[in-house]
Design a protein around this motif. Structure first.
Motif, PDB file in Angstrom:
ATOM      1  N   ILE A  75      45.767  47.531  43.705  1.00  0.00           N
ATOM      2  CA  ILE A  75      45.268  47.885  42.389  1.00  0.00           C
ATOM      3  C   ILE A  75      45.434  46.515  41.504  1.00  0.00           C
ATOM      4  O   ILE A  75      44.479  46.087  40.631  1.00  0.00           O
ATOM      5  CB  ILE A  75      45.862  49.097  41.797  1.00  0.00           C
ATOM      6  CG1 ILE A  75      45.499  50.279  42.581  1.00  0.00           C
ATOM      7  CG2 ILE A  75      45.149  49.272  40.175  1.00  0.00           C
ATOM      8  CD1 ILE A  75      46.093  51.593  41.898  1.00  0.00           C
ATOM      9  N   ALA A  76      46.697  46.036  41.509  1.00  0.00           N
ATOM     10  CA  ALA A  76      46.649  44.783  40.737  1.00  0.00           C
ATOM     11  C   ALA A  76      45.952  43.772  41.107  1.00  0.00           C
ATOM     12  O   ALA A  76      45.497  42.851  39.980  1.00  0.00           O
ATOM     13  CB  ALA A  76      48.298  44.550  40.650  1.00  0.00           C
ATOM     14  N   ASP A  77      45.688  43.295  42.318  1.00  0.00           N
ATOM     15  CA  ASP A  77      44.901  42.446  42.839  1.00  0.00           C
ATOM     16  C   ASP A  77      43.384  42.793  42.384  1.00  0.00           C
ATOM     17  O   ASP A  77      42.624  41.670  41.917  1.00  0.00           O
ATOM     18  CB  ASP A  77      45.133  42.264  44.132  1.00  0.00           C
ATOM     19  CG  ASP A  77      46.321  41.565  44.546  1.00  0.00           C
ATOM     20  OD1 ASP A  77      46.797  40.512  43.843  1.00  0.00           O
ATOM     21  OD2 ASP A  77      47.026  41.860  45.641  1.00  0.00           O
ATOM     22  N   SER A  78      42.942  43.796  42.277  1.00  0.00           N
ATOM     23  CA  SER A  78      41.783  44.356  41.783  1.00  0.00           C
ATOM     24  C   SER A  78      41.578  44.154  40.320  1.00  0.00           C
ATOM     25  O   SER A  78      40.606  43.369  39.855  1.00  0.00           O
ATOM     26  CB  SER A  78      41.540  45.681  42.251  1.00  0.00           C
ATOM     27  OG  SER A  78      39.954  45.991  41.736  1.00  0.00           O
ATOM     28  N   LYS A  79      42.603  44.511  39.729  1.00  0.00           N
ATOM     29  CA  LYS A  79      42.349  44.065  38.138  1.00  0.00           C
ATOM     30  C   LYS A  79      42.512  42.662  38.004  1.00  0.00           C
ATOM     31  O   LYS A  79      41.593  42.045  36.992  1.00  0.00           O
ATOM     32  CB  LYS A  79      43.633  44.673  37.535  1.00  0.00           C
ATOM     33  CG  LYS A  79      43.946  45.990  37.354  1.00  0.00           C
ATOM     34  CD  LYS A  79      45.030  46.626  36.864  1.00  0.00           C
ATOM     35  CE  LYS A  79      45.319  46.065  35.396  1.00  0.00           C
ATOM     36  NZ  LYS A  79      46.426  46.471  34.937  1.00  0.00           N
ATOM     37  N   ALA A  80      43.210  41.908  38.657  1.00  0.00           N
ATOM     38  CA  ALA A  80      43.241  40.360  38.451  1.00  0.00           C
ATOM     39  C   ALA A  80      41.715  39.863  39.034  1.00  0.00           C
ATOM     40  O   ALA A  80      41.241  38.730  38.236  1.00  0.00           O
ATOM     41  CB  ALA A  80      44.252  39.484  39.476  1.00  0.00           C
ATOM     42  N   GLN A  81      40.867  40.510  39.987  1.00  0.00           N
ATOM     43  CA  GLN A  81      39.784  40.187  40.143  1.00  0.00           C
ATOM     44  C   GLN A  81      38.819  40.393  39.178  1.00  0.00           C
ATOM     45  O   GLN A  81      37.933  39.492  38.776  1.00  0.00           O
ATOM     46  CB  GLN A  81      39.336  40.495  41.587  1.00  0.00           C
ATOM     47  CG  GLN A  81      38.105  39.985  42.058  1.00  0.00           C
ATOM     48  CD  GLN A  81      37.736  40.559  43.354  1.00  0.00           C
ATOM     49  OE1 GLN A  81      37.031  41.496  43.689  1.00  0.00           O
ATOM     50  NE2 GLN A  81      38.379  39.907  44.584  1.00  0.00           N
ATOM     51  N   VAL A  82      38.966  41.294  38.260  1.00  0.00           N
ATOM     52  CA  VAL A  82      38.062  41.642  37.170  1.00  0.00           C
ATOM     53  C   VAL A  82      38.203  40.825  36.181  1.00  0.00           C
ATOM     54  O   VAL A  82      37.246  40.232  35.615  1.00  0.00           O
ATOM     55  CB  VAL A  82      38.553  43.292  36.527  1.00  0.00           C
ATOM     56  CG1 VAL A  82      37.852  43.467  35.393  1.00  0.00           C
ATOM     57  CG2 VAL A  82      38.026  44.295  37.879  1.00  0.00           C
ATOM     58  N   THR A  83      39.598  40.477  35.785  1.00  0.00           N
ATOM     59  CA  THR A  83      39.741  39.179  34.924  1.00  0.00           C
ATOM     60  C   THR A  83      38.999  38.021  35.120  1.00  0.00           C
ATOM     61  O   THR A  83      38.525  37.360  34.362  1.00  0.00           O
ATOM     62  CB  THR A  83      41.244  39.180  34.775  1.00  0.00           C
ATOM     63  OG1 THR A  83      41.911  40.281  34.349  1.00  0.00           O
ATOM     64  CG2 THR A  83      41.394  38.081  33.850  1.00  0.00           C
ATOM     65  N   GLU A  84      39.270  37.617  36.590  1.00  0.00           N
ATOM     66  CA  GLU A  84      38.432  36.374  36.935  1.00  0.00           C
ATOM     67  C   GLU A  84      37.045  36.374  36.880  1.00  0.00           C
ATOM     68  O   GLU A  84      36.537  35.350  36.350  1.00  0.00           O
ATOM     69  CB  GLU A  84      38.990  36.357  38.343  1.00  0.00           C
ATOM     70  CG  GLU A  84      38.420  34.900  39.024  1.00  0.00           C
ATOM     71  CD  GLU A  84      38.733  34.666  40.532  1.00  0.00           C
ATOM     72  OE1 GLU A  84      38.468  33.569  41.283  1.00  0.00           O
ATOM     73  OE2 GLU A  84      39.283  35.690  41.237  1.00  0.00           O
TER      74      GLU A  84
END
Length: 280
Positions: free
Chosen positions: A123-132
């Motif tokens: 989930i944390a990596d998915s959120k980081a991808q949203v930010t990117e």
């Protein structure tokens, strides 16, 4: 690709609104072209339809989309070939980290701006991808708003009691193992991933004999959707459980919830939490 794959409450009111007001597909020259079906779902959250020149053809197929089909089919689809994408003359291409080297080289020669996105394992990596992605699109506030929705969904779905062993079938005899976004979603909502217990990482095929010998408490599957092989596998699982008398709760987990992260996460968490509350 899955972390994925076909809708949804998860897209919320923003995507429901898109269904009635999506712009006609771009005829080329500017705009955003997405070759990544999971990026498609997030893209619809972050920019107006008029900025989207084309989305992945996977988002227009029932077994691989993560957005409502009636929304997806209002946009031009693309098959991900270098020639097709270059011909659209986009301002930005969103592609997968698994894009072939030859395609990457063609994009570079054409001078295209390309954002390559991987498969987030948590989930944390998915959120980081949203930010990117939001940063690349120039819409950081919308990215932050989407991540806030994900955080709220996590808080609402988090389970603090004992975990129930569960198998999540993606399709046919394919299950999700450890070190995946789905594994993180299951753990958050009160399940322990039985496939990880078997030693599987990422995704893999699982024979029913292994399940019968060491059964989970819960089996989640996209029953009633997808290919004939999915239906056959579901029938065999139910028959095996009935004939062996295994105390296994079976529940439907829509195929559209297994394909991607980003805006799909809130709906996936809500469904998993609902199932967990029903398991004693």
């Amino acid at each position: 690709m899955r972390f994925g794959a076909a809708f949804l409450v998860c897209l919320g009111l923003a995507c429901l609104g898109l269904a009635g007001c999506a712009a006609p597909p771009s005829q080329g020259g500017g705009g955003i072209v997405s070759m990544n079906p999971c990026a498609d779902a997030t893209l619809l959250e972050l920019v107006p339809p008029s900025r989207i020149a084309a989305i992945s053809h996977y988002s227009q197929a029932p077994d691989s989309t993560s957005i409502p089909l009636d929304v997806a089919r209002r946009f031009r689809g693309n098959n991900g070939t270098a020639e097709e994408v270059i011909g659209l003359k986009p301002d930005l291409v969103i592609a997968s980290s698994f894009t072939a080297p030859s395609t990457r080289e063609a994009f570079a020669r054409a001078g295209l701006k390309v954002l390559y996105l991987g498969i987030p394992p948590s989930i944390a990596d998915s959120k980081a991808q949203v930010t990117e992605l939001a940063a690349a699109l120039g819409t950081p506030a919308k990215g932050a708003a989407l991540n806030a929705r994900i955080d709220a969904a996590m808080a609402a779905a988090r389970w603090t009691g004992p975990k129930a062993p569960a198998l999540l079938w993606i399709g046919g005899n394919l299950v999700t193992g450890g070190q995946t976004l789905l594994d993180d979603l299951m753990t958050t909502t009160g399940f322990s991933n039985q496939a990880a217990h078997y030693g599987l990482t990422h995704t893999g095929h699982l024979p029913m004999e292994r399940v019968i010998a060491d059964p989970p408490r819960v089996m989640l599957a996209p029953e009633g959707a997808g290919h004939d092989s999915d239906s056959r596998a579901a029938i065999l699982r139910k028959r095996a459980i009935a004939e062996t008398g295994l105390k296994v709760t079976q529940a439907q987990f829509a195929r559209q919830l297994v394909n991607c992260g980003g805006p799909v996460i809130p709906a996936a968490l809500a469904r998993l939490a609902e199932i967990r509350r029903q398991v004693r």
